[in-house]
Design a protein around this motif. Structure first.
Motif, PDB file in Angstrom:
ATOM      1  N   ARG A 138     -11.151  -4.430   5.284  1.00 47.39           N
ATOM      2  CA  ARG A 138      -9.794  -4.985   5.227  1.00 47.39           C
ATOM      3  C   ARG A 138      -9.159  -4.883   3.843  1.00 47.39           C
ATOM      4  N   VAL A 139      -9.795  -4.191   2.930  1.00 47.37           N
ATOM      5  CA  VAL A 139      -9.251  -3.989   1.588  1.00 47.37           C
ATOM      6  C   VAL A 139      -8.858  -2.530   1.395  1.00 47.37           C
ATOM      7  N   THR A 140      -9.772  -1.636   1.731  1.00 41.46           N
ATOM      8  CA  THR A 140      -9.477  -0.210   1.664  1.00 41.46           C
ATOM      9  C   THR A 140      -8.814   0.234   2.972  1.00 41.46           C
ATOM     10  N   ALA A 141      -8.304   1.453   2.976  1.00 44.46           N
ATOM     11  CA  ALA A 141      -7.633   1.971   4.171  1.00 44.46           C
ATOM     12  C   ALA A 141      -8.589   1.983   5.361  1.00 44.46           C
ATOM     13  N   PRO A 142      -8.091   1.670   6.563  1.00 41.93           N
ATOM     14  CA  PRO A 142      -8.954   1.653   7.748  1.00 41.93           C
ATOM     15  C   PRO A 142      -9.540   3.034   8.037  1.00 41.93           C
ATOM     16  N   MET A 155       0.845  -1.185   0.000  1.00 44.69           N
ATOM     17  CA  MET A 155       0.000   0.000   0.000  1.00 44.69           C
ATOM     18  C   MET A 155       0.885   1.242   0.000  1.00 44.69           C
ATOM     19  N   GLU A 156       0.377   2.330  -0.491  1.00 41.25           N
ATOM     20  CA  GLU A 156       1.153   3.568  -0.509  1.00 41.25           C
ATOM     21  C   GLU A 156       1.270   4.116   0.901  1.00 41.25           C
ATOM     22  N   PHE A 157       2.471   4.585   1.259  1.00 38.44           N
ATOM     23  CA  PHE A 157       2.714   5.067   2.611  1.00 38.44           C
ATOM     24  C   PHE A 157       3.510   6.353   2.520  1.00 38.44           C
ATOM     25  N   SER A 162      -0.004   1.478  13.774  1.00 36.48           N
ATOM     26  CA  SER A 162      -0.310   0.571  12.672  1.00 36.48           C
ATOM     27  C   SER A 162      -1.096  -0.621  13.208  1.00 36.48           C
ATOM     28  N   ALA A 163      -1.840  -1.239  12.320  1.00 31.47           N
ATOM     29  CA  ALA A 163      -2.590  -2.450  12.660  1.00 31.47           C
ATOM     30  C   ALA A 163      -2.901  -3.191  11.374  1.00 31.47           C
ATOM     31  N   TYR A 164      -2.742  -4.504  11.433  1.00 23.92           N
ATOM     32  CA  TYR A 164      -3.029  -5.348  10.271  1.00 23.92           C
ATOM     33  C   TYR A 164      -2.293  -4.856   9.022  1.00 23.92           C
ATOM     34  N   ASP A 165      -1.033  -4.424   9.236  1.00 25.49           N
ATOM     35  CA  ASP A 165      -0.131  -3.989   8.165  1.00 25.49           C
ATOM     36  C   ASP A 165      -0.545  -2.674   7.511  1.00 25.49           C
ATOM     37  N   TRP A 166      -1.443  -1.941   8.141  1.00 25.62           N
ATOM     38  CA  TRP A 166      -1.817  -0.596   7.686  1.00 25.62           C
ATOM     39  C   TRP A 166      -1.328   0.430   8.704  1.00 25.62           C
ATOM     40  N   VAL A 167      -0.843   1.565   8.220  1.00 24.03           N
ATOM     41  CA  VAL A 167      -0.594   2.708   9.086  1.00 24.03           C
ATOM     42  C   VAL A 167      -1.863   3.543   9.092  1.00 24.03           C
TER      43      VAL A 167
END
Length: 293
Positions: free
Chosen positions: A261-265, A1-3, A44-49
């Motif tokens: 769980r697909v789009t950003a939280p 994902m873009e960060f 972060s959670a579930y590999d998302w920031v």
């Protein structure tokens, strides 16, 4: 994902890299063997920031790491000074620049998390066979060295077997990494237990200094890198309440969040932010015996 996180402008230092939580800066003048390590309030959670931040989280992580570095005085570490610019006071350290090993060094004293998932599937953790009949929260004696391969930001670290560490860094370095990791866990587990907290597992990172010494880097023994459980509530056979971002994880996976769980939280509710901040501070105060100010 873009960060693409925002970062603080720091006089005399140039931003060079951002991880999930930390921002690294190089000096604009003077020796270039130093790096300014700044802990943000990102979570972060579930590999998302997440877009939401936890106030004071970076300060808690930095101050707790510094306290642990003092408790582990026999282990060479990267901290040179805490005399940092006012813009990042309390959340930054000036450190030795290290050539980091591409391995996450993990010690597990209890069976849970990804180790439990592997055990249920194959009876092993990182290819190490374990006795039958273990449950979530079972104590592992002795503690296990269960490394993982470092992943890029936004991707998930992958558990690997010890022989893969040997293939990556060489037999001598691999054995030293294993011994240092288990020694750190053993020392910290005793300290935490004396304060009514169980250290279930922890992740540490090492690098080579300019003189070739294996050196402890990054953060150490914080709620972001370790599972801390309340010893008074410990009960094998179920998930244990932990001193970390469990409130965040639980809310994200609840119907209330609506997250696919697909789009950003989505942004976190204020109550979840407040409870998570309080949990980090509680971990700091119980471990150190100090009041977080």
């Amino acid at each position: 994902m873009e960060f693409a996180p925002s970062f603080i402008e720091v006089p005399g230092w140039q931003h060079v890299y951002s991880g999930k939580v930390r921002d690294l800066y190089g000096p604009l003048t003077g020796p270039d063997d130093r790096v300014l390590v700044v802990a943000s309030d990102r979570i972060s959670a579930y590999d998302w920031v997440l877009s939401s931040e936890i106030p004071d989280k970076g300060r808690v992580l930095t101050q707790l790491s510094l306290w642990w570095f003092e408790q582990l005085a026999e282990v060479p570490h990267h901290v040179l000074s805490t005399d940092v610019p006012a813009e990042v006071a309390g959340r930054a350290m000036i450190c030795r620049k290290l050539e980091m090993f591409p391995v996450e060094c993990i010690a597990r004293g209890y069976l849970t998390g990804s180790g439990l998932l592997e055990y249920r599937a194959s009876g092993t953790v990182c290819s190490l066979p374990l006795p039958a009949g273990l449950v979530d929260g079972s104590r592992l004696e002795p503690a296990l060295f269960t490394p993982s391969a470092k992943a890029a930001v936004g991707e998930h670290d992958e558990n690997i077997a010890y022989h893969e560490v040997v293939a990556t860094v060489g037999a001598t370095a691999a054995e030293e990494l294993r011994q240092l990791t288990l020694a750190i866990y053993g020392r910290a587990e005793k300290v935490a237990r004396s304060r009514g907290i169980i250290l279930a597992d922890t992740k540490v990172e090492f690098g080579l200094s300019t003189d070739g010494q294996i050196t402890l880097g990054d953060e150490v023994l914080t709620p972001d890198s370790s599972r801390f459980w309340d010893a008074a509530l410990y009960e094998p056979g179920q998930a244990q309440p932990s001193f970390d971002k469990q409130f965040v994880r639980d809310w994200l996976t609840s119907d209330a969040s609506g997250w696919d769980r697909v789009t950003a939280p989505p942004e976190l509710p204020g109550q979840i932010i407040d409870r998570t901040r309080a949990r980090y501070i509680e971990a700091y105060e119980r471990l150190t015996g100090l009041t977080f100010a």
